[in-house]
Design a protein around this motif. Structure first.
Motif, PDB file in Angstrom:
ATOM      1  N   SER A  41       0.748  -1.149  -0.044  1.00 53.48           N
ATOM      2  CA  SER A  41       0.036   0.079   0.100  1.00 53.48           C
ATOM      3  C   SER A  41       0.813   1.343  -0.017  1.00 53.48           C
ATOM      4  CB  SER A  41      -0.882   0.033   1.288  1.00 53.48           C
ATOM      5  OG  SER A  41      -1.887  -1.275   1.123  1.00 53.48           O
ATOM      6  N   ALA A  44       2.319   1.727  -3.399  1.00 50.37           N
ATOM      7  CA  ALA A  44       1.165   2.204  -4.441  1.00 50.37           C
ATOM      8  C   ALA A  44       0.811   3.654  -4.062  1.00 50.37           C
ATOM      9  CB  ALA A  44      -0.150   1.428  -4.147  1.00 50.37           C
ATOM     10  N   TRP A  45       0.828   4.088  -2.932  1.00 52.37           N
ATOM     11  CA  TRP A  45       0.551   5.401  -2.567  1.00 52.37           C
ATOM     12  C   TRP A  45       1.529   6.262  -3.037  1.00 52.37           C
ATOM     13  CZ3 TRP A  45      -3.128   8.670  -1.887  1.00 52.37           C
ATOM     14  CH2 TRP A  45      -2.976  10.004  -1.485  1.00 52.37           C
ATOM     15  N   GLN A  46       2.629   5.847  -3.170  1.00 55.73           N
ATOM     16  CA  GLN A  46       3.785   6.503  -3.386  1.00 55.73           C
ATOM     17  C   GLN A  46       3.996   6.893  -4.879  1.00 55.73           C
ATOM     18  OE1 GLN A  46       7.670   4.975  -2.280  1.00 55.73           O
ATOM     19  NE2 GLN A  46       8.975   6.953  -3.019  1.00 55.73           N
ATOM     20  N   LEU A  47       3.473   5.906  -5.521  1.00 57.64           N
ATOM     21  CA  LEU A  47       3.200   5.915  -7.182  1.00 57.64           C
ATOM     22  C   LEU A  47       2.274   6.918  -7.672  1.00 57.64           C
ATOM     23  CD1 LEU A  47       3.607   4.644  -9.872  1.00 57.64           C
ATOM     24  CD2 LEU A  47       2.049   3.377  -9.537  1.00 57.64           C
ATOM     25  N   VAL A  48       1.083   6.878  -6.803  1.00 56.46           N
ATOM     26  CA  VAL A  48       0.008   7.673  -6.892  1.00 56.46           C
ATOM     27  C   VAL A  48       0.470   9.192  -6.804  1.00 56.46           C
ATOM     28  CG1 VAL A  48      -2.206   8.495  -6.180  1.00 56.46           C
ATOM     29  CG2 VAL A  48      -1.873   6.317  -6.555  1.00 56.46           C
ATOM     30  N   ALA A  49       1.069   9.310  -5.714  1.00 59.51           N
ATOM     31  CA  ALA A  49       1.444  10.798  -5.421  1.00 59.51           C
ATOM     32  C   ALA A  49       2.823  11.458  -6.308  1.00 59.51           C
ATOM     33  CB  ALA A  49       2.033  10.618  -4.063  1.00 59.51           C
ATOM     34  N   SER A  50       3.542  10.640  -6.607  1.00 57.94           N
ATOM     35  CA  SER A  50       4.563  10.909  -7.506  1.00 57.94           C
ATOM     36  C   SER A  50       4.453  10.942  -9.000  1.00 57.94           C
ATOM     37  CB  SER A  50       5.826  10.263  -7.177  1.00 57.94           C
ATOM     38  OG  SER A  50       5.591   8.779  -7.553  1.00 57.94           O
ATOM     39  N   ILE A  52       0.916  10.426 -10.627  1.00 54.31           N
ATOM     40  CA  ILE A  52      -0.502  10.808 -11.160  1.00 54.31           C
ATOM     41  C   ILE A  52      -0.655  12.096 -10.718  1.00 54.31           C
ATOM     42  CG2 ILE A  52      -2.998  10.143 -11.176  1.00 54.31           C
ATOM     43  CD1 ILE A  52      -1.817   7.049 -10.968  1.00 54.31           C
ATOM     44  N   VAL A  53      -0.471  12.465  -9.537  1.00 51.61           N
ATOM     45  CA  VAL A  53      -0.850  13.682  -8.900  1.00 51.61           C
ATOM     46  C   VAL A  53       0.037  14.887  -9.554  1.00 51.61           C
ATOM     47  CG1 VAL A  53      -1.090  14.956  -6.708  1.00 51.61           C
ATOM     48  CG2 VAL A  53      -1.903  12.516  -7.052  1.00 51.61           C
ATOM     49  N   ASN A  54       1.481  14.371  -9.822  1.00 48.92           N
ATOM     50  CA  ASN A  54       2.452  15.437 -10.152  1.00 48.92           C
ATOM     51  C   ASN A  54       1.795  16.182 -11.514  1.00 48.92           C
ATOM     52  OD1 ASN A  54       4.474  16.959 -10.681  1.00 48.92           O
ATOM     53  ND2 ASN A  54       5.765  15.525 -10.686  1.00 48.92           N
ATOM     54  N   THR A  57       3.918  15.552 -15.410  1.00 53.18           N
ATOM     55  CA  THR A  57       4.158  14.389 -16.127  1.00 53.18           C
ATOM     56  C   THR A  57       3.313  14.484 -17.387  1.00 53.18           C
ATOM     57  OG1 THR A  57       2.210  13.508 -14.871  1.00 53.18           O
ATOM     58  CG2 THR A  57       4.475  13.221 -13.823  1.00 53.18           C
TER      59      THR A  57
END
Length: 80
Positions: A41, A44-50, A52-54, A57
């Motif tokens: 988890s 997964a959160w680090q992937l989303v934060a770095s 998708i939210v950035n 990109t």
């Protein structure tokens, strides 16, 4: 970050098992499962934060390092 989240989840599972008077083997199994779930988890959160939210990109519709509405004329500035 992911290891921290996994460690916190395993400590909570250990504490809950001790307060619930569960056997030691079951407590350790639950803590190991909680650590794995927390670790996955956290990644997964680090992937989303770095990614998708950035907003800088390609997912957001622009190349990394560019702003919308600007052009990169580095190669076009040379005179021939």
């Amino acid at each position: 970050m992911a290891v921290l989240l996994g460690g916190l989840a395993s400590l909570i599972a250990l504490l809950a098992g001790m307060l619930g008077h569960v056997g030691p083997e079951t407590i350790l199994q639950r803590a190991a499962v909680a650590f794995c779930i927390g670790w996955v988890s956290g990644h997964a959160w680090q992937l989303v934060a770095s990614v998708i939210v950035n907003p800088e990109t390609e997912i957001a519709g622009e190349l990394p390092g560019q702003r919308i509405g600007t052009s990169n004329n580095r190669h076009n500035s040379s005179s021939h």
